[in-house]
Design a protein around this motif. Sequence first.
Motif, PDB file in Angstrom:
ATOM      1  N   MET A   1       0.839  -1.198   0.000  1.00 19.08           N
ATOM      2  CA  MET A   1       0.000   0.000   0.000  1.00 19.08           C
ATOM      3  C   MET A   1       0.871   1.243   0.000  1.00 19.08           C
ATOM      4  N   PRO A   2       0.271   2.421   0.044  1.00 25.03           N
ATOM      5  CA  PRO A   2       0.988   3.666  -0.233  1.00 25.03           C
ATOM      6  C   PRO A   2       2.226   3.915   0.610  1.00 25.03           C
ATOM      7  N   LEU A   3       3.160   4.607  -0.016  1.00 27.50           N
ATOM      8  CA  LEU A   3       4.382   5.049   0.648  1.00 27.50           C
ATOM      9  C   LEU A   3       4.364   6.578   0.663  1.00 27.50           C
ATOM     10  N   ILE A   4       4.432   7.158   1.849  1.00 32.54           N
ATOM     11  CA  ILE A   4       4.436   8.612   2.011  1.00 32.54           C
ATOM     12  C   ILE A   4       5.821   9.012   2.493  1.00 32.54           C
ATOM     13  N   ILE A   5       6.547   9.751   1.668  1.00 33.65           N
ATOM     14  CA  ILE A   5       7.933  10.111   1.951  1.00 33.65           C
ATOM     15  C   ILE A   5       7.969  11.549   2.445  1.00 33.65           C
ATOM     16  N   LEU A   6       8.336  11.739   3.707  1.00 37.46           N
ATOM     17  CA  LEU A   6       8.498  13.092   4.234  1.00 37.46           C
ATOM     18  C   LEU A   6       9.904  13.586   3.962  1.00 37.46           C
ATOM     19  N   SER A   7      10.015  14.881   3.707  1.00 29.78           N
ATOM     20  CA  SER A   7      11.324  15.469   3.425  1.00 29.78           C
ATOM     21  C   SER A   7      11.355  16.887   3.974  1.00 29.78           C
ATOM     22  N   GLY A   8      12.513  17.280   4.477  1.00 22.80           N
ATOM     23  CA  GLY A   8      12.652  18.629   5.013  1.00 22.80           C
ATOM     24  C   GLY A   8      13.951  18.764   5.784  1.00 22.80           C
ATOM     25  N   TYR A   9      14.273  19.979   6.180  1.00 25.73           N
ATOM     26  CA  TYR A   9      15.459  20.216   6.998  1.00 25.73           C
ATOM     27  C   TYR A   9      15.345  19.461   8.331  1.00 25.73           C
ATOM     28  N   PRO A  10      16.478  19.179   8.970  1.00 29.62           N
ATOM     29  CA  PRO A  10      16.406  18.658  10.336  1.00 29.62           C
ATOM     30  C   PRO A  10      15.678  19.662  11.230  1.00 29.62           C
ATOM     31  N   CYS A  11      14.880  19.161  12.153  1.00 33.41           N
ATOM     32  CA  CYS A  11      14.140  20.003  13.116  1.00 33.41           C
ATOM     33  C   CYS A  11      13.088  20.881  12.444  1.00 33.41           C
ATOM     34  N   SER A  12      12.631  20.488  11.257  1.00 34.22           N
ATOM     35  CA  SER A  12      11.630  21.297  10.555  1.00 34.22           C
ATOM     36  C   SER A  12      10.205  20.952  10.971  1.00 34.22           C
ATOM     37  N   GLY A  13      10.038  19.903  11.768  1.00 33.36           N
ATOM     38  CA  GLY A  13       8.696  19.495  12.192  1.00 33.36           C
ATOM     39  C   GLY A  13       8.163  18.295  11.446  1.00 33.36           C
ATOM     40  N   LYS A  14       9.044  17.501  10.824  1.00 34.41           N
ATOM     41  CA  LYS A  14       8.593  16.349  10.034  1.00 34.41           C
ATOM     42  C   LYS A  14       7.862  15.317  10.879  1.00 34.41           C
ATOM     43  N   THR A  15       8.401  15.046  12.072  1.00 31.80           N
ATOM     44  CA  THR A  15       7.772  14.013  12.908  1.00 31.80           C
ATOM     45  C   THR A  15       6.389  14.454  13.373  1.00 31.80           C
ATOM     46  N   THR A  16       6.221  15.746  13.644  1.00 33.35           N
ATOM     47  CA  THR A  16       4.894  16.263  13.993  1.00 33.35           C
ATOM     48  C   THR A  16       3.935  16.057  12.835  1.00 33.35           C
ATOM     49  N   ALA A  74      14.036  -0.818   6.174  1.00 33.33           N
ATOM     50  CA  ALA A  74      12.864  -0.873   7.046  1.00 33.33           C
ATOM     51  C   ALA A  74      11.594  -0.522   6.280  1.00 33.33           C
ATOM     52  N   VAL A  75      11.669   0.490   5.428  1.00 31.96           N
ATOM     53  CA  VAL A  75      10.513   0.885   4.620  1.00 31.96           C
ATOM     54  C   VAL A  75      10.144  -0.248   3.666  1.00 31.96           C
ATOM     55  N   LYS A  76      11.145  -0.825   3.031  1.00 35.19           N
ATOM     56  CA  LYS A  76      10.903  -1.897   2.055  1.00 35.19           C
ATOM     57  C   LYS A  76      10.235  -3.097   2.714  1.00 35.19           C
ATOM     58  N   ARG A  77      10.669  -3.450   3.922  1.00 43.26           N
ATOM     59  CA  ARG A  77      10.103  -4.610   4.611  1.00 43.26           C
ATOM     60  C   ARG A  77       8.624  -4.416   4.953  1.00 43.26           C
ATOM     61  N   PHE A 101      10.970   5.547  -4.421  1.00 41.62           N
ATOM     62  CA  PHE A 101       9.965   5.616  -5.479  1.00 41.62           C
ATOM     63  C   PHE A 101       9.981   4.330  -6.311  1.00 41.62           C
ATOM     64  N   CYS A 102      11.169   3.853  -6.649  1.00 42.21           N
ATOM     65  CA  CYS A 102      11.290   2.629  -7.452  1.00 42.21           C
ATOM     66  C   CYS A 102      10.731   1.424  -6.703  1.00 42.21           C
ATOM     67  N   GLU A 103      10.976   1.351  -5.399  1.00 38.11           N
ATOM     68  CA  GLU A 103      10.449   0.233  -4.623  1.00 38.11           C
ATOM     69  C   GLU A 103       8.921   0.261  -4.600  1.00 38.11           C
ATOM     70  N   ALA A 104       8.347   1.450  -4.438  1.00 37.93           N
ATOM     71  CA  ALA A 104       6.889   1.563  -4.450  1.00 37.93           C
ATOM     72  C   ALA A 104       6.339   1.183  -5.823  1.00 37.93           C
ATOM     73  N   LYS A 105       7.024   1.629  -6.863  1.00 34.96           N
ATOM     74  CA  LYS A 105       6.591   1.318  -8.220  1.00 34.96           C
ATOM     75  C   LYS A 105       6.636  -0.186  -8.465  1.00 34.96           C
ATOM     76  N   ALA A 106       7.695  -0.829  -7.993  1.00 33.18           N
ATOM     77  CA  ALA A 106       7.823  -2.276  -8.173  1.00 33.18           C
ATOM     78  C   ALA A 106       6.728  -3.020  -7.420  1.00 33.18           C
ATOM     79  N   HIS A 273      17.716  -3.611  -9.766  1.00 35.10           N
ATOM     80  CA  HIS A 273      17.271  -4.163 -11.047  1.00 35.10           C
ATOM     81  C   HIS A 273      17.658  -5.616 -11.295  1.00 35.10           C
ATOM     82  N   ARG A 274      18.277  -6.262 -10.315  1.00 34.64           N
ATOM     83  CA  ARG A 274      18.683  -7.646 -10.562  1.00 34.64           C
ATOM     84  C   ARG A 274      17.469  -8.570 -10.713  1.00 34.64           C
ATOM     85  N   SER A 275      16.335  -8.195 -10.086  1.00 32.51           N
ATOM     86  CA  SER A 275      15.107  -8.983 -10.235  1.00 32.51           C
ATOM     87  C   SER A 275      14.108  -8.331 -11.179  1.00 32.51           C
TER      88      SER A 275
END
Length: 296
Positions: A1-16, A74-77, A101-106, A273-275
Amino acid sequence: MPLIILSGYPCSGKTTRAQQILDFFQTKINSAPSDSRESRLRVHIVNTETLSINRTAYRDARAEKEARATEYSAVKRLMSKDDIVIADGLNYIKGLRYQLFCEAKAALTPSCVVHVASPADSCRQWNSERPALPEDGSFTDGSLRYPDDILENLIFRYEEPNGMARWDSPLFTVPYVDETPDLEGIWNAMVGKGVVVKANQATVLKPAAEGDYLHELGKTTQEIVGLVMEHQRNTGGAGSLPVPECGVALQLPANDLTTAQLQGVRRDYMKLHRSHVVGKARIRELFVEYFNKRFE
């Protein structure tokens, strides 16, 4: 199911923001009819705290690479048809976002990037208000302060998501001043009816294909790595480097790449890409595209 990738500077509030997304999605799941697909979904957050990654890992190149690999694994598992994964790491390097992105696409599951947009000065202030790391550098929780040198280095190297790039799309930007962002759009894009991800040649799994595929994969990628090394020895410098029998040229960065860097890119590509078997004629072009994305 969906993968939501957070991105931002350290201490930018990503975990919140990750927790807000989890709470919103959980409310949606709990209110779904018991016989619906949505009612079976589970939501997970993967971050430095859940993985016990030390802040000081970002001071050493090898430790930093291992930290990224730990998050990636961890995300892949966790990815499955009934699991929504929120990757609440720094995800500051576009190459890592591309791999996710490639793992989600696969896995034929949708993915998106949520950019937590906070000014660098605000992140510095919020970091200074956090408890300091213990003197021995041991990990306790994700609310600890980044050492100033690590914080500045990560801010300097941050590669902001670009919604025009397919691995950063769809891109949702959450301003730091928005205390209660509208998360309905993320839910609709990830779980809404009609969301279908189609496999492409780069990611579709084929159990049986050309018998010498792995040999050809290794041979072709090594030829291209050798081409770059030869160019750097003889000429050097950034620019476009044509690749024989390929319609896409290599785009070399300003600084010459070391053998370790080149082989690292080659190994990462081969793992992806080996598989994911593609025609031998496509190996060359796909590797060049992957190389260019890693060093944009």
